[in-house]
Structures are given as C-alpha cells and as structure tokens.
Motif scaffolding. Structure first.
Motif, PDB file in Angstrom:
ATOM      1  N   VAL A 101       5.346 -22.965 -50.407  1.00  0.00           N
ATOM      2  CA  VAL A 101       5.007 -22.738 -48.855  1.00  0.00           C
ATOM      3  C   VAL A 101       4.744 -22.980 -47.942  1.00  0.00           C
ATOM      4  O   VAL A 101       4.590 -22.676 -46.260  1.00  0.00           O
ATOM      5  N   GLU A 102       3.687 -23.804 -48.038  1.00  0.00           N
ATOM      6  CA  GLU A 102       3.110 -25.561 -47.994  1.00  0.00           C
ATOM      7  C   GLU A 102       4.111 -26.179 -46.691  1.00  0.00           C
ATOM      8  O   GLU A 102       4.509 -26.515 -45.835  1.00  0.00           O
ATOM      9  N   PHE A 103       5.413 -26.107 -47.397  1.00  0.00           N
ATOM     10  CA  PHE A 103       6.516 -26.796 -47.186  1.00  0.00           C
ATOM     11  C   PHE A 103       7.341 -26.235 -45.830  1.00  0.00           C
ATOM     12  O   PHE A 103       7.914 -26.473 -45.250  1.00  0.00           O
ATOM     13  N   GLY A 104       7.143 -24.726 -46.622  1.00  0.00           N
ATOM     14  CA  GLY A 104       7.936 -23.706 -45.468  1.00  0.00           C
ATOM     15  C   GLY A 104       6.948 -23.799 -43.860  1.00  0.00           C
ATOM     16  O   GLY A 104       8.324 -23.752 -43.501  1.00  0.00           O
ATOM     17  N   ASN A 105       6.466 -23.873 -44.122  1.00  0.00           N
ATOM     18  CA  ASN A 105       5.109 -23.624 -43.255  1.00  0.00           C
ATOM     19  C   ASN A 105       5.624 -25.231 -42.085  1.00  0.00           C
ATOM     20  O   ASN A 105       5.153 -24.747 -40.753  1.00  0.00           O
ATOM     21  N   ALA A 106       5.321 -25.925 -43.145  1.00  0.00           N
ATOM     22  CA  ALA A 106       5.376 -27.296 -42.244  1.00  0.00           C
ATOM     23  C   ALA A 106       6.222 -27.423 -41.247  1.00  0.00           C
ATOM     24  O   ALA A 106       6.866 -27.697 -39.722  1.00  0.00           O
ATOM     25  N   ALA A 107       7.665 -26.451 -41.623  1.00  0.00           N
ATOM     26  CA  ALA A 107       9.184 -26.656 -41.582  1.00  0.00           C
ATOM     27  C   ALA A 107       9.416 -25.762 -40.280  1.00  0.00           C
ATOM     28  O   ALA A 107      10.155 -26.000 -39.865  1.00  0.00           O
ATOM     29  N   SER A 112       5.956 -33.334 -32.918  1.00  0.00           N
ATOM     30  CA  SER A 112       6.099 -34.513 -33.051  1.00  0.00           C
ATOM     31  C   SER A 112       5.736 -35.511 -34.010  1.00  0.00           C
ATOM     32  O   SER A 112       4.487 -34.754 -34.981  1.00  0.00           O
ATOM     33  N   GLU A 113       6.107 -36.466 -34.989  1.00  0.00           N
ATOM     34  CA  GLU A 113       5.119 -36.754 -36.065  1.00  0.00           C
ATOM     35  C   GLU A 113       3.934 -36.846 -36.303  1.00  0.00           C
ATOM     36  O   GLU A 113       3.187 -36.835 -36.911  1.00  0.00           O
ATOM     37  N   ASP A 118      -2.610 -36.062 -37.529  1.00  0.00           N
ATOM     38  CA  ASP A 118      -3.271 -36.706 -36.551  1.00  0.00           C
ATOM     39  C   ASP A 118      -4.282 -36.799 -37.315  1.00  0.00           C
ATOM     40  O   ASP A 118      -5.341 -37.126 -36.846  1.00  0.00           O
ATOM     41  N   ASN A 119      -4.413 -35.848 -38.579  1.00  0.00           N
ATOM     42  CA  ASN A 119      -6.166 -36.203 -39.595  1.00  0.00           C
ATOM     43  C   ASN A 119      -5.795 -35.974 -41.093  1.00  0.00           C
ATOM     44  O   ASN A 119      -4.150 -36.422 -41.506  1.00  0.00           O
ATOM     45  N   SER A 120      -6.325 -35.670 -41.873  1.00  0.00           N
ATOM     46  CA  SER A 120      -6.166 -35.958 -43.615  1.00  0.00           C
ATOM     47  C   SER A 120      -5.341 -34.636 -43.872  1.00  0.00           C
ATOM     48  O   SER A 120      -4.554 -35.231 -45.083  1.00  0.00           O
ATOM     49  N   ALA A 121      -5.766 -33.811 -43.138  1.00  0.00           N
ATOM     50  CA  ALA A 121      -4.758 -32.344 -43.731  1.00  0.00           C
ATOM     51  C   ALA A 121      -3.367 -32.991 -43.206  1.00  0.00           C
ATOM     52  O   ALA A 121      -2.268 -32.294 -43.889  1.00  0.00           O
ATOM     53  N   GLY A 122      -3.086 -33.148 -42.097  1.00  0.00           N
ATOM     54  CA  GLY A 122      -1.933 -33.409 -41.680  1.00  0.00           C
ATOM     55  C   GLY A 122      -1.377 -34.405 -42.496  1.00  0.00           C
ATOM     56  O   GLY A 122       0.626 -34.680 -42.741  1.00  0.00           O
ATOM     57  N   LEU A 123      -1.677 -35.736 -42.788  1.00  0.00           N
ATOM     58  CA  LEU A 123      -0.955 -36.363 -44.092  1.00  0.00           C
ATOM     59  C   LEU A 123      -0.490 -36.260 -45.439  1.00  0.00           C
ATOM     60  O   LEU A 123       0.133 -36.178 -45.692  1.00  0.00           O
ATOM     61  N   ARG A 154      -5.594 -43.347 -49.601  1.00  0.00           N
ATOM     62  CA  ARG A 154      -6.437 -43.133 -51.429  1.00  0.00           C
ATOM     63  C   ARG A 154      -6.193 -41.981 -51.732  1.00  0.00           C
ATOM     64  O   ARG A 154      -6.465 -41.350 -53.225  1.00  0.00           O
ATOM     65  N   SER A 155      -7.488 -40.678 -50.937  1.00  0.00           N
ATOM     66  CA  SER A 155      -7.489 -40.050 -51.586  1.00  0.00           C
ATOM     67  C   SER A 155      -6.642 -38.736 -51.460  1.00  0.00           C
ATOM     68  O   SER A 155      -6.154 -38.267 -51.888  1.00  0.00           O
ATOM     69  N   GLU A 156      -5.795 -38.869 -50.722  1.00  0.00           N
ATOM     70  CA  GLU A 156      -4.741 -37.837 -50.550  1.00  0.00           C
ATOM     71  C   GLU A 156      -3.608 -38.094 -51.360  1.00  0.00           C
ATOM     72  O   GLU A 156      -2.826 -37.082 -51.232  1.00  0.00           O
TER      73      GLU A 156
END
Length: 516
Positions: A101-107, A112-113, A118-123, A154-156
């Motif tokens: 689901v997350e990958f589909g939303n990201a697609a 831009s990359e 730009d934050n931990s959630a995006g990373l 390290r955390s993600e």
C-alpha cells in the motif's frame, strides 16, 4: 563281701587326664573372636552394597526427574514455536500488505528524490520501496551516499529490511560490491571506504532475523543462507594474502568481516586465533570488545588485554577490561597513568629528533593533546574522577591548546606585510584559496595592467615574472600544507579519542579514512 585286689596283680592302663577348663576357655574365646570379626566384615560389606544401591537409585531418580523436566520444557518450546510460526506468518503478511500500500502511494506521488527523502518518513518510504522490489543495487547506492544521515539510517533501515522477501540474501547482495572483495573499477579517496555502510547493514539485519515471538532465542537463518555466509567468509580469508596479510588489512574491512560472522552465526572455533589477531589489530574500534565476546574470545581476554598493554594501547585495554569485568585484575587508573607517561616520553623524543626540527613542537603537542583527551574521555565514561582527579589534566590541556593558538596568531598578523612586499616587488599576487573567489588572482593593480590570467594550478611563471619568495605565512599560517602523520607519531589522531566516541569521528591509526 568284696575281695581286695592283689597288690601284685597287673591292672589295665588308665586314660590320659582330660584337658583343663582354662584351655577349653581359650579355645572357645579364639573361636568366638574369629566369628565376630567375620560377621563384622560381612556386615560392613553388605552395608556398603546397600549404600551404593541407594546412591545409584537416587541418581537414577534425579536423572529421570531432569529428563522429565527437559522433556516438558522441550515440548513447551516446540508448542510455542509451532504457535509462533502462524503468528510470524500473519505478521509477515501484514507487513507485506502495508508495504504494498505504501509503495503504491509512493508511486503515485510526484516530485524529486530530494523532496521524497527530506525527513525520516521520506527516507523510510524510499528504503522500503527498494526492499519491496528486492532492488539491492539501488538500495546500496542510495545508502552509501548518505553517511551524514547515519543516525537516521540506523533507525530506519531495520524497519525497511523487514519488508524484504529474503532480508539476509538482500543484504549480502547489497554489500557484494565491496565485500568480501572490492569489485569497483573506479575508486576515489572519498568513496573508497564503504565499510561503515557494510557494518550498518549487517547490524541492521540482526533484529530482522529474530523470531517475532521468540526473539533472539530463534534466529531465522536458513541452511542455504548459512552456507552462503560461510563461503563469503572463506573468500575474505583467502584474500588476506593479496591484502598483505593481517598486519596490512584495513580496519573497516576487518570490522565488516567480524560483523558478518556474528550476524550470520558462522563463527568457527578453529579460527579463534585469527579472530584474536584481527581484534588486537583493530582494538581501538568502539564495538570491538563486544564483537570479541561474540566471537568466542571470552577465555582469551586476559591474554588479549596483556597484549594490548604491551603494545602501548592502555586505553584500549581499559575498554576491554570493563567489557569483560576484569577490573580487579587490570586496574584502569594505573593503565591510564602509564599511557600518559608513554605519551610524554614519545613527545619528548619527537622534540629531540633532528629530522623533525621544523615541526617537532607541533607534533609533540599534538601527541600529548591526543593522549590527554583520550584519558579524560575514559575517566568521564567510567566515572573514575574519585580515583583519578582530572583537574590537572584539564589545566594541561588548556595550556597546550592556548600555546597552539598563540603560535598561529603571529603568522596571521604577518600576512598583510607579506602581501605589500610582493606588490612592491612587481610580482603578481598569489592564488586565492579555493572557494573564496572565482578569479585566479586578487591584485591591487589597475584592471588594464595584467596581460595574462593565470590558473591556480600553475606553478611556473613566464619569463620576466619573478617567483614568489618563501614566507612565514606558508610555514605556520592558514595556507600551510597538511602533513600526514605516521601511526607511531600520533596513534590516536582526531578528536578526543574519537574511536570510542562515535562512529562519525573514528579514525584508525594506520587508516586515515573516517569510519562510523
């Protein structure tokens, strides 16, 4: 009336006199004593047999009870594992659904990359997209250029690796570009050290391979993965000869190899001596004491610590003693004082060396500064202030730093005079520092005066232009060349004992590349 016997008549011989009562008593007494001793001997023998039978019976009862307990525990573990399989499958399926689901939303999202990470959630979202697709190459390329975001990675990364179909295979394929053998064709000084990324991925894989229900009691390492990990370890060991032996192998490579063994559980008892040599050679690493215990070197720790002390690495020895609990055998305060004493001797030797007459004071001060910082950090980390008051060391540190600062001021003050001298001599101005100006020269002459523009990389001038004379500004000022000091001159370079601070500041004595 009876007749009286004739005295001259021959009569029948009389029988021998019967034994006396005393002889009979002695015979009976001897017989009774023999019977008593025999009875006692037989009684003791049967008593001993009875006691042996009782002991054996009790031992058998204890063994049967232990077997019953172990059988009960094994059945409970098996039942728990059987239950955990269903739970693990449901957890894995849930993770896969969430990742899809997350990958589909990201697609669907555009941008831009840089905007995505730009934050931990995006990373995390970007890392998960690589893991769901099992795109290990892109994952590796994405990670190894983000060393500045190390703590966030390290955390993600463990969260992202949980979305892989086969996390161990994914990690081994990701780091295969540089481990066990570096396959890169193009290398540079900045990108040459990727050991930090290898260790990061191997460490992040450990929590992913634990059973979701049983935890570390059950590691999800299949026989195929273990066999592949063994092959990688053997390949690395065979490449030691090409690297120049154990003494010349780089510390990041050693750390990656040892972490690989611990992560996949492929430590071999036959290679314990090899592990010990590798640990001693890279003992200044922050995680080496823990790795040494995981490699099965607990019994060899006293010998290892003594070897570190004999090599002049007393601070490293202190870290190992605290990790394995040998403080009573190797008191830390005497070791730290011996380390400072050795550093003082080394600094004195540098000052007396005629080959270092130009920079002897700088090298000696740097040597002593590094030692004092390392000891102060050790005192603070292990709360040794009561046994080793740091006030005197702090005063000496301030004194050395103040002396170092004062030596730089005269050079800075002499800079304008040097520039005016060169201008009055008619020569062109020296190249500006990189990044300060786009022009090759900064001159006080009118704009029409110069007839040519020189590149900062040129070191020779056309005929008629005199070369610049030597000046103190190049010897002690901000434009002085950077010297690379040998490990003997400064075994602990960098910030205050950086190998034990954080991975970002760690720097090996024989390997100048930074390592996390």
């Amino acid at each position: 009336m009876g007749s009286i016997a004739d005295p001259g008549e021959v009569t029948q011989a009389s029988a021998p006199p019967p034994p006396t009562s005393f002889d009979e008593f002695q015979r009976q007494t001897s017989l009774m004593t023999s019977c008593t001793l025999l009875w006692k001997e037989l009684s003791d023998h049967f008593t001993s047999l009875e006691q042996d039978l009782l002991r054996k019976s009790e031992a058998l009862k204890a063994k049967l009870q232990t077997l019953d307990t172990q059988t009960k525990q094994s059945l409970e573990v098996l039942e728990k594992r059987e239950t955990s399989i269903a739970a693990s499958i449901s957890i894995a399926l849930k993770k896969v659904d969430e990742s899809l689901v997350e990958f589909g939303n990201a697609a669907k999202e555009e941008g831009s990359e840089e905007a995505e990470v730009d934050n931990s959630a995006g990373l995390l979202l970007k890392l998960r997209s690589f893991c769901v697709q099992m795109d290990s190459r892109s994952f590796w390329s994405f990670v190894n250029v983000r060393k500045k975001e190390l703590e966030c990675l390290r955390s993600e990364i463990p969260k992202a690796l949980g979305d892989c179909v086969d996390p161990p295979k994914f990690v081994m394929e990701a780091i295969s570009e540089v481990f066990p053998v570096d396959k890169r064709e193009l290398k540079s000084e900045r990108s040459n050290d990727l050991g930090w990324a290898c260790v990061l991925l191997l460490e992040s894989l450990i929590p992913v391979m634990m059973d979701p229900v049983l935890g570390s009691e059950r590691m999800l390492v299949t026989p195929a993965v273990r066999e592949r990990a063994n092959e990688i370890a053997e390949t690395w060991k065979k490449s030691l000869d090409e690297r120049g032996g154990i003494e010349n192998v780089k510390t990041p490579d050693v750390h990656t190899f040892l972490q690989h063994l611990v992560t996949f559980g492929v430590v071999k008892e036959a290679d314990v001596d090899l592990y010990r040599k590798l640990v001693v050679g890279s003992a200044w690493r922050k995680h080496m004491p823990k790795l040494a215990l995981s490699l099965g070197l607990g019994d060899k720790m006293p010998e290892l610590i003594e070897e570190l002390i004999s090599r002049g690495q007393q601070v490293d020895a202190v870290h190992f003693t605290y990790e394995v609990g040998l403080i009573n055998k190797f008191p830390p305060v005497p070791l730290l004082k011996a380390f400072l004493k050795d550093a003082k001797k080394a600094a004195t030797a540098i000052l007396e060396d005629p080959n270092n007459s130009g920079r002897a004071a700088h090298l000696a001060a740097k040597k002593e500064l590094s030692a004092i910082r390392a000891v102060l950090k050790c005192i603070e980390e292990y709360k040794l202030e009561a046994e080793f008051p740091p006030e005197h060391l702090k005063k000496r540190l301030e004194q050395l730093e103040k002396t170092k600062t004062e030596k730089k001021k005269p050079a800075a003050a002499a800079a304008p005079a040097a520039k005016r001298t060169r201008v009055s001599n008619g020569g062109p101005m020296p190249p500006a520092k990189a990044g300060r100006s786009t022009n090759a020269y900064v001159s006080s002459f009118p704009a029409a005066a110069p007839t040519f523009v020189r590149s900062p990389s040129h070191t020779q001038y056309p005929t008629g232009v005199p070369a610049y004379p030597a000046s103190p500004i190049y010897a002690h000022g901000s434009m002085s060349p950077q010297y690379v000091y040998s490990p003997e001159a400064a075994p602990y370079p960098g910030s205050p004992y950086s190998p034990y601070g954080s991975y970002g500041n760690a720097m090996a004595p024989a390997y100048q590349q930074a390592y996390y």
